[in-house]
Motif scaffolding. Structure first.
Motif, mmCIF file in Angstrom:
data_model
loop_
_atom_site.group_PDB
_atom_site.id
_atom_site.type_symbol
_atom_site.label_atom_id
_atom_site.label_comp_id
_atom_site.label_asym_id
_atom_site.label_seq_id
_atom_site.Cartn_x
_atom_site.Cartn_y
_atom_site.Cartn_z
ATOM 1 N N ASN A 1 -8.550 9.966 10.642
ATOM 2 C CA ASN A 1 -7.343 9.146 10.513
ATOM 3 C C ASN A 1 -7.293 8.207 11.709
ATOM 4 O OD1 ASN A 1 -6.372 10.649 12.692
ATOM 5 N ND2 ASN A 1 -5.012 11.912 11.440
ATOM 6 N N ASP A 2 -6.185 7.491 11.859
ATOM 7 C CA ASP A 2 -6.112 6.489 12.917
ATOM 8 C C ASP A 2 -6.108 7.099 14.316
ATOM 9 O OD1 ASP A 2 -6.113 4.574 10.999
ATOM 10 O OD2 ASP A 2 -4.001 4.027 11.167
ATOM 11 N N ARG A 3 -5.877 8.411 14.425
ATOM 12 C CA ARG A 3 -5.969 9.096 15.723
ATOM 13 C C ARG A 3 -7.409 9.286 16.152
ATOM 14 N NH1 ARG A 3 -3.409 14.715 15.840
ATOM 15 N NH2 ARG A 3 -3.738 14.496 18.080
ATOM 16 N N GLY A 4 -8.314 9.418 15.166
ATOM 17 C CA GLY A 4 -9.708 9.682 15.479
ATOM 18 C C GLY A 4 -10.329 10.574 14.426
ATOM 19 N N THR A 5 -11.335 11.348 14.852
ATOM 20 C CA THR A 5 -12.104 12.171 13.923
ATOM 21 C C THR A 5 -12.197 13.599 14.435
ATOM 22 O OG1 THR A 5 -13.427 10.271 13.230
ATOM 23 C CG2 THR A 5 -14.334 12.448 12.764
ATOM 24 N N LEU B 1 -11.822 36.819 6.591
ATOM 25 C CA LEU B 1 -11.641 36.371 7.968
ATOM 26 C C LEU B 1 -12.341 35.033 8.123
ATOM 27 C CD1 LEU B 1 -10.716 36.959 10.918
ATOM 28 C CD2 LEU B 1 -12.967 38.040 11.265
ATOM 29 N N HIS B 2 -11.601 34.028 8.628
ATOM 30 C CA HIS B 2 -12.153 32.688 8.843
ATOM 31 C C HIS B 2 -12.157 32.413 10.344
ATOM 32 C CE1 HIS B 2 -10.769 31.276 4.565
ATOM 33 N NE2 HIS B 2 -11.517 32.371 4.550
ATOM 34 N N ILE B 3 -13.358 32.227 10.905
ATOM 35 C CA ILE B 3 -13.509 31.944 12.329
ATOM 36 C C ILE B 3 -14.016 30.508 12.458
ATOM 37 C CG2 ILE B 3 -14.595 32.648 14.489
ATOM 38 C CD1 ILE B 3 -14.993 35.425 13.244
ATOM 39 N N PRO B 4 -13.181 29.568 12.915
ATOM 40 C CA PRO B 4 -13.560 28.152 12.872
ATOM 41 C C PRO B 4 -13.924 27.569 14.239
ATOM 42 C CG PRO B 4 -11.185 28.367 12.893
ATOM 43 C CD PRO B 4 -11.745 29.745 13.104
ATOM 44 N N TYR B 5 -14.875 26.663 14.197
ATOM 45 C CA TYR B 5 -15.276 25.861 15.356
ATOM 46 C C TYR B 5 -14.825 24.428 15.106
ATOM 47 C CZ TYR B 5 -18.446 23.198 18.402
ATOM 48 O OH TYR B 5 -18.972 22.313 19.307
ATOM 49 N N LEU B 6 -14.326 23.776 16.146
ATOM 50 C CA LEU B 6 -13.776 22.434 15.993
ATOM 51 C C LEU B 6 -14.335 21.501 17.061
ATOM 52 C CD1 LEU B 6 -11.585 20.634 14.526
ATOM 53 C CD2 LEU B 6 -10.084 21.242 16.432
ATOM 54 N N SER B 7 -14.792 20.335 16.629
ATOM 55 C CA SER B 7 -15.182 19.245 17.525
ATOM 56 C C SER B 7 -14.272 18.065 17.225
ATOM 57 C CB SER B 7 -16.649 18.873 17.315
ATOM 58 O OG SER B 7 -17.015 17.779 18.134
ATOM 59 N N TYR B 8 -13.747 17.411 18.253
ATOM 60 C CA TYR B 8 -12.747 16.369 17.997
ATOM 61 C C TYR B 8 -12.840 15.238 19.017
ATOM 62 C CZ TYR B 8 -10.303 18.628 21.893
ATOM 63 O OH TYR B 8 -9.986 19.156 23.125
ATOM 64 N N GLU B 9 -12.372 14.086 18.596
ATOM 65 C CA GLU B 9 -12.181 12.921 19.454
ATOM 66 C C GLU B 9 -10.927 12.224 18.941
ATOM 67 O OE1 GLU B 9 -14.552 8.954 21.109
ATOM 68 O OE2 GLU B 9 -15.602 10.499 19.942
ATOM 69 N N LEU B 10 -9.802 12.438 19.642
ATOM 70 C CA LEU B 10 -8.494 12.025 19.154
ATOM 71 C C LEU B 10 -7.712 11.285 20.232
ATOM 72 C CD1 LEU B 10 -7.471 15.433 17.512
ATOM 73 C CD2 LEU B 10 -8.358 13.421 16.318
ATOM 74 N N ASP B 11 -7.023 10.241 19.829
ATOM 75 C CA ASP B 11 -6.134 9.544 20.760
ATOM 76 C C ASP B 11 -5.050 10.504 21.242
ATOM 77 O OD1 ASP B 11 -7.539 7.224 20.393
ATOM 78 O OD2 ASP B 11 -6.108 6.324 18.983
ATOM 79 N N GLY B 12 -4.849 10.520 22.549
ATOM 80 C CA GLY B 12 -3.832 11.373 23.118
ATOM 81 C C GLY B 12 -4.291 12.782 23.408
ATOM 82 N N ALA B 13 -5.462 13.167 22.909
ATOM 83 C CA ALA B 13 -5.970 14.519 23.135
ATOM 84 C C ALA B 13 -7.368 14.519 23.728
ATOM 85 C CB ALA B 13 -5.970 15.312 21.829
ATOM 86 N N GLY B 14 -7.979 13.348 23.829
ATOM 87 C CA GLY B 14 -9.331 13.270 24.374
ATOM 88 C C GLY B 14 -10.352 13.760 23.378
ATOM 89 N N SER B 15 -11.436 14.321 23.910
ATOM 90 C CA SER B 15 -12.516 14.823 23.066
ATOM 91 C C SER B 15 -12.980 16.167 23.586
ATOM 92 C CB SER B 15 -13.688 13.840 23.031
ATOM 93 O OG SER B 15 -14.224 13.654 24.339
ATOM 94 N N GLY B 16 -13.624 16.935 22.715
ATOM 95 C CA GLY B 16 -14.126 18.233 23.127
ATOM 96 C C GLY B 16 -14.492 19.090 21.935
ATOM 97 N N ASP C 1 3.310 8.911 2.493
ATOM 98 C CA ASP C 1 4.642 8.728 3.063
ATOM 99 C C ASP C 1 4.681 9.494 4.382
ATOM 100 O OD1 ASP C 1 7.266 8.200 3.574
ATOM 101 O OD2 ASP C 1 8.076 9.431 1.949
ATOM 102 N N ILE C 2 3.978 8.930 5.353
ATOM 103 C CA ILE C 2 3.685 9.598 6.611
ATOM 104 C C ILE C 2 3.338 8.512 7.623
ATOM 105 C CG2 ILE C 2 1.275 9.883 5.902
ATOM 106 C CD1 ILE C 2 1.151 12.482 7.412
ATOM 107 N N PRO C 3 3.623 8.699 8.923
ATOM 108 C CA PRO C 3 3.259 7.670 9.897
ATOM 109 C C PRO C 3 1.786 7.279 9.802
ATOM 110 C CG PRO C 3 4.665 9.308 10.932
ATOM 111 C CD PRO C 3 4.368 9.814 9.540
ATOM 112 N N GLU C 4 1.517 5.990 9.942
ATOM 113 C CA GLU C 4 0.165 5.473 9.729
ATOM 114 C C GLU C 4 -0.865 6.122 10.652
ATOM 115 O OE1 GLU C 4 -1.369 3.524 7.586
ATOM 116 O OE2 GLU C 4 0.459 3.453 6.391
ATOM 117 N N ASN C 5 -0.482 6.447 11.862
ATOM 118 C CA ASN C 5 -1.460 7.029 12.777
ATOM 119 C C ASN C 5 -1.714 8.505 12.500
ATOM 120 O OD1 ASN C 5 1.023 7.984 13.695
ATOM 121 N ND2 ASN C 5 0.414 7.938 15.853
ATOM 122 N N ARG C 6 -0.999 9.075 11.518
ATOM 123 C CA ARG C 6 -1.223 10.474 11.157
ATOM 124 C C ARG C 6 -1.736 10.632 9.742
ATOM 125 N NH1 ARG C 6 1.045 13.940 14.483
ATOM 126 N NH2 ARG C 6 -0.668 15.194 13.672
#
Length: 255
Positions: A48-52, A72-87, A236-241
């Motif tokens: 989305n407009d925040r990132g990926t 049981l669901h054990i998830p791994y997450l990689s992200y690059e988001l405005d306001g949260a950085g990356s990691g 029907d939600i803010p564009e950046n979300r």
């Protein structure tokens, strides 16, 4: 005698073939035999407009009986988001339970319903990635129903997600249609098309999205491979979300 043999063989095909190939972004109440395990993953690449964000869960499903499931669901997450950085980090772990309370079988068709719950543990970062990483406890409670025939499958789900300490409360509804492209055969070999819709209303935020996913699935014996692309129909939600798109890549193995 021929009719009895035909019905028996058809029932075996129904169990082996229709029990394969669950929807990709939706769910269905068809379960395999008791005391069986399924290992699966369904990677989601969400933009989305925040990132990926790239969400990679390891999902372990066990059926203690033919009408119950724990997972049981054990998830791994990689992200690059405005306001949260990356990691990269552990996302919210989920514990799932299902109980099938209705089943009606016929020649070449079955109709079933299950009660479903998902308990989300606050193990992820507070990234406000809905259903992925919120860092908040949540409890989801719903009903899944499905009609499966040799020519098509229809699944529905309606439920409520409760977040007592946050603003993730959500009414959720899903509808999916699956169309097999190959004739039923044993050992199982299938190519399936899926048309899936997800309606999401976050009550506390008064946000609403209607999403559509087009998917294709290849099933060979007890292994399946999934590919789907999900796009928004109503935002029907803010564009950046609001969702721009999600790509799903999955595989599962049952033993």
């Amino acid at each position: 005698m021929k009719k009895i043999i035909f019905t028996t063989l058809l029932s075996l095909v129904l169990v082996k073939v229709l029990a394969q190939g669950p929807p990709i972004t939706a769910d269905k109440p068809i379960m395999l035999g008791g005391n069986s395990f399924t290992t699966k993953t369904l990677t989601e690449i969400r933009n989305n407009d925040r990132g990926t964000a790239v969400y990679v869960p390891l999902m372990l499903h066990y059926l203690p009986t033919s009408n119950s499931l724990v997972a049981l669901h054990i998830p791994y997450l990689s992200y690059e988001l405005d306001g949260a950085g990356s990691g990269s980090t552990l996302a919210d772990i989920k514990v799932q339970g299902k109980y099938q309370f209705f089943r009606k079988d016929g020649t070449g068709r079955t109709w079933r319903m299950v009660a479903k719950t998902i308990q989300t543990l606050p193990t992820g970062k507070e990234l406000d990635l809905l259903e992925l990483s919120t860092g908040e406890y949540q409890g989801y409670y719903g009903i899944v129903s499905g009609l499966e025939t040799l020519k098509y499958g229809i699944s529905t789900e309606i439920g409520y997600n409760w977040a007592p300490d946050g603003n993730q409360d959500e009414f959720r509804a899903k509808f999916g249609v699956g169309l097999p492209l190959l004739k039923p055969q044993y050992p199982n070999k299938q190519v399936n098309l899926y048309f899936e819709y997800t309606s999401s209303w976050l009550t506390d935020r008064d946000w609403y999205q209607l999403l559509y996913a087009q998917g294709i699935q290849y099933a060979l014996k007890m292994v399946t491979f999934d590919l789907a692309v999900q796009l928004p129909l109503i935002k029907d939600i803010p564009e950046n979300r609001a969702l721009n798109y999600s790509v799903f890549l999955g595989t599962r193995y049952t033993f």
